[in-house]
Write a protein that holds these residues in place. Structure first.
Motif, PDB file in Angstrom:
ATOM      1  N   LEU A  64       0.758  -1.234  -0.026  1.00  0.00           N
ATOM      2  CA  LEU A  64       0.013  -0.132   0.172  1.00  0.00           C
ATOM      3  C   LEU A  64       0.862   1.205   0.046  1.00  0.00           C
ATOM      4  CD1 LEU A  64      -2.610  -1.104   2.842  1.00  0.00           C
ATOM      5  CD2 LEU A  64      -3.049  -1.301   0.214  1.00  0.00           C
ATOM      6  N   PRO A  65       0.575   2.274  -0.750  1.00  0.00           N
ATOM      7  CA  PRO A  65       1.397   3.503  -1.034  1.00  0.00           C
ATOM      8  C   PRO A  65       1.566   4.144   0.136  1.00  0.00           C
ATOM      9  CG  PRO A  65      -0.545   3.872  -2.274  1.00  0.00           C
ATOM     10  CD  PRO A  65      -0.625   2.301  -1.686  1.00  0.00           C
ATOM     11  N   HIS A  66       0.592   4.115   1.285  1.00  0.00           N
ATOM     12  CA  HIS A  66       0.875   4.965   2.461  1.00  0.00           C
ATOM     13  C   HIS A  66       0.712   3.876   3.796  1.00  0.00           C
ATOM     14  CE1 HIS A  66      -0.313   8.607   0.180  1.00  0.00           C
ATOM     15  NE2 HIS A  66      -1.090   7.769  -0.372  1.00  0.00           N
ATOM     16  N   GLY A  67       1.138   2.624   3.479  1.00  0.00           N
ATOM     17  CA  GLY A  67       1.164   1.730   4.592  1.00  0.00           C
ATOM     18  C   GLY A  67      -0.161   1.501   5.149  1.00  0.00           C
ATOM     19  N   VAL A  74       7.806  -8.779  12.195  1.00  0.00           N
ATOM     20  CA  VAL A  74       8.526  -9.684  11.404  1.00  0.00           C
ATOM     21  C   VAL A  74       9.046 -10.960  11.779  1.00  0.00           C
ATOM     22  CG1 VAL A  74       9.367 -10.339   9.145  1.00  0.00           C
ATOM     23  CG2 VAL A  74       8.152  -7.990   9.425  1.00  0.00           C
ATOM     24  N   LEU A  75       8.680 -12.115  11.845  1.00  0.00           N
ATOM     25  CA  LEU A  75       9.635 -13.236  12.105  1.00  0.00           C
ATOM     26  C   LEU A  75       9.993 -13.825  10.901  1.00  0.00           C
ATOM     27  CD1 LEU A  75       8.380 -16.045  14.625  1.00  0.00           C
ATOM     28  CD2 LEU A  75       9.395 -16.716  12.360  1.00  0.00           C
ATOM     29  N   VAL A  76      11.444 -14.131  10.659  1.00  0.00           N
ATOM     30  CA  VAL A  76      12.009 -14.916   9.725  1.00  0.00           C
ATOM     31  C   VAL A  76      12.632 -16.281  10.011  1.00  0.00           C
ATOM     32  CG1 VAL A  76      13.918 -14.798   7.990  1.00  0.00           C
ATOM     33  CG2 VAL A  76      12.497 -12.599   8.629  1.00  0.00           C
ATOM     34  N   GLU A  87      18.604 -10.157  10.139  1.00  0.00           N
ATOM     35  CA  GLU A  87      18.888  -9.435  11.453  1.00  0.00           C
ATOM     36  C   GLU A  87      19.255  -8.098  10.986  1.00  0.00           C
ATOM     37  OE1 GLU A  87      21.717 -11.768  13.228  1.00  0.00           O
ATOM     38  OE2 GLU A  87      20.274 -13.077  14.274  1.00  0.00           O
ATOM     39  N   GLN A  88      20.277  -8.007   9.902  1.00  0.00           N
ATOM     40  CA  GLN A  88      20.577  -6.629   9.616  1.00  0.00           C
ATOM     41  C   GLN A  88      19.372  -5.488   8.602  1.00  0.00           C
ATOM     42  OE1 GLN A  88      24.196  -7.911   6.917  1.00  0.00           O
ATOM     43  NE2 GLN A  88      25.274  -7.934   8.844  1.00  0.00           N
ATOM     44  N   ASN A  89      18.743  -6.361   8.357  1.00  0.00           N
ATOM     45  CA  ASN A  89      17.405  -5.452   7.588  1.00  0.00           C
ATOM     46  C   ASN A  89      16.148  -5.191   8.422  1.00  0.00           C
ATOM     47  OD1 ASN A  89      18.180  -4.969   4.749  1.00  0.00           O
ATOM     48  ND2 ASN A  89      19.031  -7.014   5.105  1.00  0.00           N
ATOM     49  N   GLY A  90      16.163  -5.414   9.679  1.00  0.00           N
ATOM     50  CA  GLY A  90      15.125  -5.252  10.656  1.00  0.00           C
ATOM     51  C   GLY A  90      14.109  -6.129  10.843  1.00  0.00           C
ATOM     52  N   ALA A  91      14.220  -7.627  10.761  1.00  0.00           N
ATOM     53  CA  ALA A  91      13.429  -8.540  11.397  1.00  0.00           C
ATOM     54  C   ALA A  91      13.580  -8.383  12.807  1.00  0.00           C
ATOM     55  CB  ALA A  91      13.812  -9.897  10.874  1.00  0.00           C
ATOM     56  N   ASP A  92      12.149  -8.801  13.227  1.00  0.00           N
ATOM     57  CA  ASP A  92      12.130  -8.595  14.780  1.00  0.00           C
ATOM     58  C   ASP A  92      12.507  -9.703  15.631  1.00  0.00           C
ATOM     59  OD1 ASP A  92      10.285  -5.898  15.177  1.00  0.00           O
ATOM     60  OD2 ASP A  92       9.486  -7.049  13.360  1.00  0.00           O
ATOM     61  N   ILE A 153      11.268  -8.001   4.090  1.00  0.00           N
ATOM     62  CA  ILE A 153      11.000  -7.459   5.125  1.00  0.00           C
ATOM     63  C   ILE A 153      10.718  -5.827   4.921  1.00  0.00           C
ATOM     64  CG2 ILE A 153      12.471  -6.578   7.228  1.00  0.00           C
ATOM     65  CD1 ILE A 153      13.975  -9.291   7.115  1.00  0.00           C
ATOM     66  N   ALA A 154      11.766  -5.402   4.020  1.00  0.00           N
ATOM     67  CA  ALA A 154      11.505  -3.830   3.501  1.00  0.00           C
ATOM     68  C   ALA A 154       9.948  -3.716   3.134  1.00  0.00           C
ATOM     69  CB  ALA A 154      12.203  -3.476   2.402  1.00  0.00           C
ATOM     70  N   ASP A 155       9.277  -4.453   2.089  1.00  0.00           N
ATOM     71  CA  ASP A 155       8.017  -4.385   1.661  1.00  0.00           C
ATOM     72  C   ASP A 155       6.911  -4.314   2.826  1.00  0.00           C
ATOM     73  OD1 ASP A 155       8.941  -4.073  -1.017  1.00  0.00           O
ATOM     74  OD2 ASP A 155       8.365  -5.923  -1.558  1.00  0.00           O
ATOM     75  N   ILE A 156       7.270  -5.507   3.549  1.00  0.00           N
ATOM     76  CA  ILE A 156       6.269  -5.667   4.736  1.00  0.00           C
ATOM     77  C   ILE A 156       6.288  -4.635   5.802  1.00  0.00           C
ATOM     78  CG2 ILE A 156       5.918  -7.020   6.998  1.00  0.00           C
ATOM     79  CD1 ILE A 156       7.222  -9.494   5.271  1.00  0.00           C
ATOM     80  N   LYS A 157       7.291  -4.077   6.166  1.00  0.00           N
ATOM     81  CA  LYS A 157       7.492  -3.052   6.938  1.00  0.00           C
ATOM     82  C   LYS A 157       6.894  -1.716   6.195  1.00  0.00           C
ATOM     83  CE  LYS A 157       9.861  -4.552  10.478  1.00  0.00           C
ATOM     84  NZ  LYS A 157       9.500  -4.749  11.793  1.00  0.00           N
ATOM     85  N   ALA A 158       7.013  -1.467   4.888  1.00  0.00           N
ATOM     86  CA  ALA A 158       6.379  -0.323   4.370  1.00  0.00           C
ATOM     87  C   ALA A 158       4.962  -0.397   4.064  1.00  0.00           C
ATOM     88  CB  ALA A 158       7.153  -0.507   2.934  1.00  0.00           C
TER      89      ALA A 158
END
Length: 231
Positions: A64-67, A74-76, A87-92, A153-158
């Motif tokens: 979504l453009p505005h989240g 996020v669990l990986v 870990e380096q890209n923000g996974a929780d 991860i980036a897409d999910i967080k966005a």
């Protein structure tokens, strides 16, 4: 079902016999939201397909453009270099068999989305019975089974959301918060609807969009003219 006073007051604002233009509907959903918290706005799309047939499934994911206005945990499931990448890209949370055991033994679900590398699906498969009913099982169509962990991860967080049919052939998706305002909600709605329309199965016959309704967490449903969803 007995409704509260605030809901009944909000209901008076909505003409249940009317199909609203999208912009009008999003103006109205904000007026009808009377809770003391920032309510989530959800879209409910009934499709003219039969989800019992494999060739009529509608499932995918869209950013979504505005989240969504929600902080997503996020669990990986990954090992080695891919675990480090997560870990380096923000996974929780990052792990493998240890996380499977934690979920199985402790009934632990402090996460919103699960991502896995393809080689981990044999391990994750042990959790099918508990993750599946919650809609948390990683899936290639949703982009949650992938080697590109950083992008996932980036897409999910966005603001990436997954859409899928329930047993009654309805898709339920959050598209933001009431505080977003009409324009941002409208943008998110259009992006989701474009994806759902594009995902129409070749086997689907007759009218595809049966009904489109939006509502806030505590507010009444507002029906949108399904022929105008992309206007």
């Amino acid at each position: 079902m007995k409704r509260g006073k605030k809901y009944l007051e909000s209901l008076k604002l909505v003409d249940r016999t009317k199909l609203y233009e999208p912009t009008e509907a999003f103006d109205l959903v904000q007026k009808a939201a009377r809770a003391k918290f920032d309510e989530t706005v959800e879209v409910h799309v009934k499709l003219g397909v039969d989800s019992r047939h494999a060739d009529q499934q509608v499932r995918g994911a869209v950013v979504l453009p505005h989240g969504t206005g929600k902080t997503v945990r996020v669990l990986v499931f990954a090992k080695g270099e891919k675990a480090t990448e997560a870990e380096q890209n923000g996974a929780d949370y990052v792990g493998a068999e240890d996380l499977v055991a934690k979920i199985q033994n402790e009934n632990w679900f402090d996460f919103d989305v699960v991502v896995a590398t393809p080689d981990m699906m044999g391990v994750v498969g042990r959790l099918g019975r508990v993750l599946g009913p919650k809609g948390l099982m990683p899936n290639p169509k949703a982009g949650t089974v992938t080697m590109d962990i950083a992008k996932a991860i980036a897409d999910i967080k966005a603001g990436k959301i997954e859409y899928r049919l329930d047993k009654t052939n309805i898709i339920h998706c959050p598209i933001g918060k009431v505080s977003f305002g009409t324009e941002k909600l409208r943008d998110n709605f259009r992006t989701l609807m474009e994806a759902i329309i594009k995902a129409k199965p070749a086997a689907a016959k007759g009218q595809y969009l049966k009904s489109v309704t939006i509502s806030s967490t505590m507010g009444p449903g507002i029906r949108i003219n399904q022929q105008k969803v992309l206007d």
